[in-house]
Design a protein around this motif. Structure first.
Motif, PDB file in Angstrom:
ATOM      1  N   ALA A  55       0.728  -1.167  -0.012  1.00 43.10           N
ATOM      2  CA  ALA A  55       0.156   0.054   0.076  1.00 43.10           C
ATOM      3  C   ALA A  55       0.873   1.257   0.137  1.00 43.10           C
ATOM      4  O   ALA A  55       0.386   2.320  -0.530  1.00 43.10           O
ATOM      5  N   ALA A  56       1.996   1.382   0.774  1.00 44.24           N
ATOM      6  CA  ALA A  56       2.743   2.535   0.686  1.00 44.24           C
ATOM      7  C   ALA A  56       3.477   2.733  -0.822  1.00 44.24           C
ATOM      8  O   ALA A  56       3.512   3.937  -1.050  1.00 44.24           O
ATOM      9  N   MET A  57       3.708   1.612  -1.363  1.00 41.72           N
ATOM     10  CA  MET A  57       4.351   1.707  -2.866  1.00 41.72           C
ATOM     11  C   MET A  57       3.163   2.317  -3.668  1.00 41.72           C
ATOM     12  O   MET A  57       3.403   3.113  -4.397  1.00 41.72           O
ATOM     13  N   ALA A  58       2.040   1.902  -3.494  1.00 45.98           N
ATOM     14  CA  ALA A  58       0.868   2.261  -4.271  1.00 45.98           C
ATOM     15  C   ALA A  58       0.270   3.738  -3.999  1.00 45.98           C
ATOM     16  O   ALA A  58       0.094   4.258  -5.077  1.00 45.98           O
ATOM     17  N   ILE A  59       0.524   3.967  -2.950  1.00 41.92           N
ATOM     18  CA  ILE A  59       0.210   5.450  -2.508  1.00 41.92           C
ATOM     19  C   ILE A  59       1.197   6.282  -3.197  1.00 41.92           C
ATOM     20  O   ILE A  59       0.823   7.345  -3.916  1.00 41.92           O
ATOM     21  N   ALA A  60       2.322   5.929  -2.988  1.00 46.31           N
ATOM     22  CA  ALA A  60       3.592   7.042  -3.810  1.00 46.31           C
ATOM     23  C   ALA A  60       3.379   6.939  -5.259  1.00 46.31           C
ATOM     24  O   ALA A  60       3.378   7.819  -6.060  1.00 46.31           O
ATOM     25  N   ALA A  61       3.198   5.722  -5.762  1.00 44.57           N
ATOM     26  CA  ALA A  61       2.765   5.594  -7.273  1.00 44.57           C
ATOM     27  C   ALA A  61       1.685   6.237  -7.596  1.00 44.57           C
ATOM     28  O   ALA A  61       1.653   7.051  -8.576  1.00 44.57           O
ATOM     29  N   PRO A  66       8.666  10.007  -6.114  1.00 48.14           N
ATOM     30  CA  PRO A  66       9.638   9.011  -6.243  1.00 48.14           C
ATOM     31  C   PRO A  66       9.617   8.457  -4.582  1.00 48.14           C
ATOM     32  O   PRO A  66       9.321   9.251  -3.688  1.00 48.14           O
ATOM     33  N   TYR A  67      10.034   7.038  -4.691  1.00 53.69           N
ATOM     34  CA  TYR A  67      10.044   6.721  -3.398  1.00 53.69           C
ATOM     35  C   TYR A  67      11.283   5.556  -3.487  1.00 53.69           C
ATOM     36  O   TYR A  67      11.630   5.067  -4.459  1.00 53.69           O
ATOM     37  N   GLY A  92       9.852  15.851  -3.045  1.00 51.72           N
ATOM     38  CA  GLY A  92       8.868  14.808  -2.547  1.00 51.72           C
ATOM     39  C   GLY A  92       9.360  13.614  -2.489  1.00 51.72           C
ATOM     40  O   GLY A  92       8.543  12.602  -2.594  1.00 51.72           O
ATOM     41  N   LEU A  93      10.455  13.308  -1.993  1.00 53.88           N
ATOM     42  CA  LEU A  93      10.814  11.838  -1.931  1.00 53.88           C
ATOM     43  C   LEU A  93      10.136  10.998  -0.831  1.00 53.88           C
ATOM     44  O   LEU A  93      10.045  11.663   0.312  1.00 53.88           O
ATOM     45  N   VAL A  94       9.572  10.063  -1.080  1.00 47.83           N
ATOM     46  CA  VAL A  94       9.093   9.102   0.018  1.00 47.83           C
ATOM     47  C   VAL A  94      10.113   7.953   0.339  1.00 47.83           C
ATOM     48  O   VAL A  94      10.479   7.403  -0.499  1.00 47.83           O
ATOM     49  N   THR A 121       9.072  12.349   3.039  1.00 46.75           N
ATOM     50  CA  THR A 121       7.764  11.764   3.789  1.00 46.75           C
ATOM     51  C   THR A 121       7.951  10.279   3.992  1.00 46.75           C
ATOM     52  O   THR A 121       8.368   9.491   3.301  1.00 46.75           O
ATOM     53  N   MET A 122       7.975   9.784   5.301  1.00 51.46           N
ATOM     54  CA  MET A 122       8.208   8.529   5.859  1.00 51.46           C
ATOM     55  C   MET A 122       6.743   7.802   5.820  1.00 51.46           C
ATOM     56  O   MET A 122       5.954   8.488   6.496  1.00 51.46           O
TER      57      MET A 122
END
Length: 418
Positions: A55-61, A66-67, A92-94, A121-122
């Motif tokens: 979910a964290a990756m999907a939110i960033a995408a 960029p994450y 805005g790096l995650v 953003t962590m």
């Protein structure tokens, strides 16, 4: 080497996420966040395989941000410093932090100001309860969101989606439903099981018989570092206390299945004395004897003795009067300090022997005041349950309260002489 099926099927946007409707459904807070084009630091917590990191990756995408991944166990401060440099050069790096509860203090000290000033953003992910496992300094700077175990129906949807990607392989529906019921809400476990079945045979037809031959076990999620382990122990003790014999046996079975006799022993002993106590004190002795016998014979036979003990504990009358009594006494000790009455001391200097406790006069003992004067009318023991043995204790207690207790032993002796 090909990537695991669970990795290949990871959603690439929040629209692809299955489950967690309270967060990503139509009115979910994280869906609204993405739709509004905003993002804040957060920690996602819940059981394994519920999609936290995905979910964290999907939110960033979904936000076109960029994450980068950071593992709190295996990565170090050097990698974190590199991420800060990258964050200064990009917008805005995650930083997605796996096992966030394991961040050591040095990394936390470096990380905190950059979370606070918005350089990064962590999004943290953890199977531990953040209210206990996460450092308060981090917890105060992020939002917390709980992930729930996936339902069997949601797991079935995920498995059917996975099976559609497997070319020339037919998977029977009862295989999928069985996997979904055994995975304990863990999608990764279910997908790994499905993948194992496709790799462990040359057959293009995955049947229930093949699944049985591979002896896939039920996923009990009982890692001792995981909250589910302590939840099971808690539910075991609460089921006995609540006299739910079937619930108690179910949680006992989970603990037996993972071979955790030490925890069973400790919880049964505590429950017997804390919750059953004086309502049925013989049960306490029988639990001790059963546990000693279990240690001698071991599993699998020990399961029979444990079942016997748990059934008796669950169905026994309950009384917490002994626990409540000592807690009242401890409360009195903690509030005010009193000296032992002089006539009860081992060596009371200068006191008339006639005024001292008399070892040769048992007829006086039940009329002597043993509490200090400031507590002489205190009652710490209050009978709670007048079943069986405690009724006899309570009746004796009421009889003894009718006698006057003396703090003047000379006077007591004279009253006996009349």
């Amino acid at each position: 080497m090909g990537k695991p099926l669970a990795h290949v099927l990871r959603p690439t946007s929040i629209d692809d996420i299955i489950g967690q409707e309270h967060l990503f459904g139509k009115d979910g807070v994280l869906r609204h966040m993405v739709e509004n084009g905003t993002l804040f630091s957060m920690i996602l917590f819940g059981p394994p395989g519920t999609g936290k990191t995905t979910a964290a990756m999907a939110i960033a995408a979904s936000l076109n941000r960029p994450y980068r991944m950071f593992n709190a166990v295996t990565d170090n401060k050097k990698k974190l410093d590199q991420l800060f440099v990258e964050a200064q050069m990009s917008s805005g790096l995650v930083v997605i932090v796996d096992e966030v509860h394991r961040l050591n203090k040095n990394i936390q000290d470096v990380l905190l100001p950059h979370i606070e000033n918005g350089l990064i953003t962590m999004i943290g992910a953890t199977t531990s309860n953040p209210y206990f496992a996460i450092n308060p300094a981090i917890r105060s700077r992020v939002h917390l969101f709980e992930f729930n175990p996936l339902t069997p129906e949601q797991i079935v949807t995920i498995l059917k989606k996975a099976s559609s990607t497997l070319e020339d392989i037919v998977i029977d529906d009862d295989v999928i439903t069985t996997l979904a019921s055994q995975c304990n809400g863990d999608a990764r476990y279910a997908l790994n099981g499905l993948e194992l079945m496709t790799l462990a045979t040359n057959s293009k037809h995955i049947t229930r018989e093949l699944m049985k031959s591979l002896s896939l076990s039920v996923n009990l999620s009982m890692d001792k570092d995981d909250d589910n382990y302590y939840d099971t122990l808690s539910a075991f003790q609460k089921s006995i206390r609540g006299s739910d014999v079937n619930g108690a046996l179910y949680y006992l079975a989970k603990l037996i299945e993972v071979g955790d006799f030490d925890s069973i022993e400790r919880r049964l002993l505590v429950t017997a004395y804390e919750d059953i106590g004086l309502a049925n004190p013989q049960v306490c002795d029988r639990v001790v004897n059963a546990l000693e016998a279990c240690r001698k014979i071991g599993f699998p036979e020990a399961r029979i003795l444990l079942s016997h003990a748990v059934i008796e504990c669950a169905l026994s009358p309950k009384s917490k009067s002994a626990e409540a009594a000592i807690d009242r006494a401890l409360g009195a000790i903690q509030n005010t300090a009193y000296q032992v009455p002089k006539y009860l001391r081992l060596n009371a200097v200068g006191m008339d022997p006639e005024a001292m406790y008399d070892y040769s006069r048992p007829d006086l003992w039940y009329q002597i005041q043993y509490l200090p004067d400031g507590l002489k009318d205190s009652e710490f023991y209050i009978p709670e349950n007048l079943n069986s043995q405690e009724k006899a204790y309570a009746n004796n207690y009421e009889t003894l309260k009718k006698y006057k207790r003396y703090n003047d032993i000379k006077k007591l002796k004279k009253s006996k002489e009349k």
